[in-house]
Design an enzyme around this catalytic site. Structure first.
Site, PDB file in Angstrom:
ATOM      1  CG  ASP A  54      42.922 -33.224 -20.498  1.00 28.97           C
ATOM      2  OD1 ASP A  54      42.414 -33.343 -21.617  1.00 28.97           O
ATOM      3  OD2 ASP A  54      42.650 -32.301 -19.724  1.00 28.97           O
TER       4      ASP A  54
ATOM      5  CG  ASP B 211      47.907 -29.889 -16.371  1.00 29.74           C
ATOM      6  OD1 ASP B 211      46.847 -29.269 -16.585  1.00 29.74           O
ATOM      7  OD2 ASP B 211      47.945 -30.955 -15.727  1.00 29.74           O
TER       8      ASP B 211
ATOM      9  CB  CYS C 232      60.615 -11.257 -14.794  1.00 33.91           C
ATOM     10  SG  CYS C 232      59.841 -12.284 -16.073  1.00 33.91           S
TER      11      CYS C 232
ATOM     12  CB  CYS D 255      58.696 -12.099 -19.623  1.00 33.95           C
ATOM     13  SG  CYS D 255      57.724 -10.964 -18.613  1.00 33.95           S
TER      14      CYS D 255
ATOM     15  CB  CYS E 142      59.379  -7.941 -16.474  1.00 41.98           C
ATOM     16  SG  CYS E 142      58.064  -8.796 -15.558  1.00 41.98           S
TER      17      CYS E 142
ATOM     18  CG  HIS F 217      55.100 -11.757 -15.307  1.00 44.79           C
ATOM     19  ND1 HIS F 217      56.467 -11.676 -15.099  1.00 44.79           N
ATOM     20  CD2 HIS F 217      54.545 -11.982 -14.075  1.00 44.79           C
ATOM     21  CE1 HIS F 217      56.729 -11.833 -13.809  1.00 44.79           C
ATOM     22  NE2 HIS F 217      55.583 -12.014 -13.163  1.00 44.79           N
TER      23      HIS F 217
END
Length: 394
Positions: free
Chosen positions: A90, A287, A325, A327, A330, A356
């Site tokens: 940015d 974002d 999930c 990930c 999890c 997560h």
């Protein structure tokens, strides 16, 4: 390079492929925020493991510390932070805006006080462009003047006009840098410090301002499109204090005038409900620090709404945080263990919930892409809201 292909539509929602120097990414796309060249508590391998394909870094913070010259001498931002996939920087406009009491805006640029050492610094549109060129992200953002979400018409118009004038200066300087790089064939020219770094392939995207005044934004959009041939367009100055319905109104009103071939980037938006609403209104990229910031504070995104892992009800809970999930958090740990990490102030807890949450929004983006490809986004969004939002409102 810098091509965008729309692969499917469902109402105003689109899914597509954006091709950049460091790879192609699918949209709708969420970019985790690596403000200072790192997504807090997460390594590049963590990000790859949860499916992140593009990351945002902050021009203001990297300019203040360690300085773009340091990053350039260490091989550019990709090498500096160990990230080999696309990057967007940015312009620093929002960070300067957030310094309110420590900055002065005029036609030339912005003078501000560094939050690190208190020194006075000046960033002009040209300087913001040069800093991002040296950092070397795939996409650089034009320097913009951000105003609060509740800004009146006169204030919003003043900021829009200044942003448009600054855009012309950013585009001119970016073209000069690109031409210089082509002219010297990427070889170091010791008379020009910006050429002391490896050749960089980068595009510049404009930012549309205008507050919550649709007529201003519509006029600003037409003028941006008249100024040049862009490879993408950002919508800035939303999610800065205005009511959510006002943000949705701006997106809905702008959508018919947005050129379909350009990817549309809504800056600073990342809560799940806002992502779904914005994709429904034709937005492609996002974002936000919300997934990692919320994670570090013990709040997790789940299909049934947010979960505060600090709550006593999780003390003996053997269930995973999110049974759907995949990930590391999890598939490895229980809610009871995660709560234990937070009440004992163990750093692992910050990483696991951040990991997560980033995975959650990336999976959400993938689910939206799949619904668009089925031409069923409207019904999918209705069902998603029923599950995610209704338990909280009840």
């Amino acid at each position: 390079m810098f091509e965008f292909r729309i692969d499917a539509r469902s109402g105003a929602a689109r899914t597509g492929t954006l091709t950049l120097p460091h790879g192609s990414v699918e949209t709708p796309l969420f970019m985790p925020v690596g403000t200072q060249g790192t997504v807090r508590a997460l390594s590049p391998n963590d990000l790859r493991s949860v499916g992140a394909t593009m990351v945002l870094a902050n021009t203001y913070h990297l300019h203040v510390r360690p300085g773009e010259e340091v990053v350039g001498k260490l091989g550019g931002l990709h090498r500096f932070m160990g990230w080999d996939r696309p990057l967007l920087t940015d312009s620093g406009g929002f960070q300067v805006f957030s310094l309110a009491g420590f900055r002065r805006v005029d036609e030339d640029g912005v003078e501000f006080q560094s939050h690190v050492d208190g020194s006075r610094r000046t960033v002009t549109p040209e300087r913001a462009t040069e800093i991002q060129w040296t950092l070397g992200a795939d996409i650089a953002m034009a320097f913009d003047h951000v105003v609060p979400g509740g800004a009146d018409l006169a204030t919003a118009r003043d900021a829009l006009e200044r942003t448009l004038r600054w855009l012309e200066r950013c585009a001119k300087r970016h073209a000069e840098l690109a031409e210089s790089d082509r002219r010297i064939g990427g070889q170091a020219d010791r008379t020009n410090r910006l050429s002391d770094y490896p050749p960089i392939r980068q595009t510049l995207w404009p930012i549309l301002q205008g507050g919550v005044h649709l007529e201003l934004r519509a006029a600003g959009l037409r003028r941006i499109l008249d100024l040049g041939s862009w490879t993408g367009l950002a919508i800035g100055g939303l999610s800065v204090g205005e009511p959510k319905p006002a943000m949705y109104e701006m997106l809905e009103g702008l959508e018919p005038g947005l050129p379909p071939p350009l990817p549309r980037y809504l800056m600073g938006v990342g809560f799940p409900g806002d992502l779904v609403a914005a994709v429904e209104r034709g937005v492609d990229l996002f974002d936000c620090v919300a997934p990692t910031r919320n994670g570090r504070n013990g709040s997790a995104f789940t299909p049934d709404g947010p979960v505060n892992i600090r709550n006593a009800e999780h003390r003996e809970d053997a269930r995973p945080l999110d049974e759907t999930c995949d990930c590391e958090t999890c598939t490895t740990f229980s809610r009871g263990y995660l709560r234990h990490l937070f009440v004992t102030d163990e750093l692992l807890g910050l990483r696991l919930l951040s990991l997560h949450n980033v995975r959650y929004v990336i999976r959400l983006a993938a689910a939206m892409r799949a619904a668009i490809r089925r031409n069923a986004f409207g019904s999918w969004a209705e069902e998603w809201r029923r599950r995610y939002l209704e338990p909280r409102s009840a």
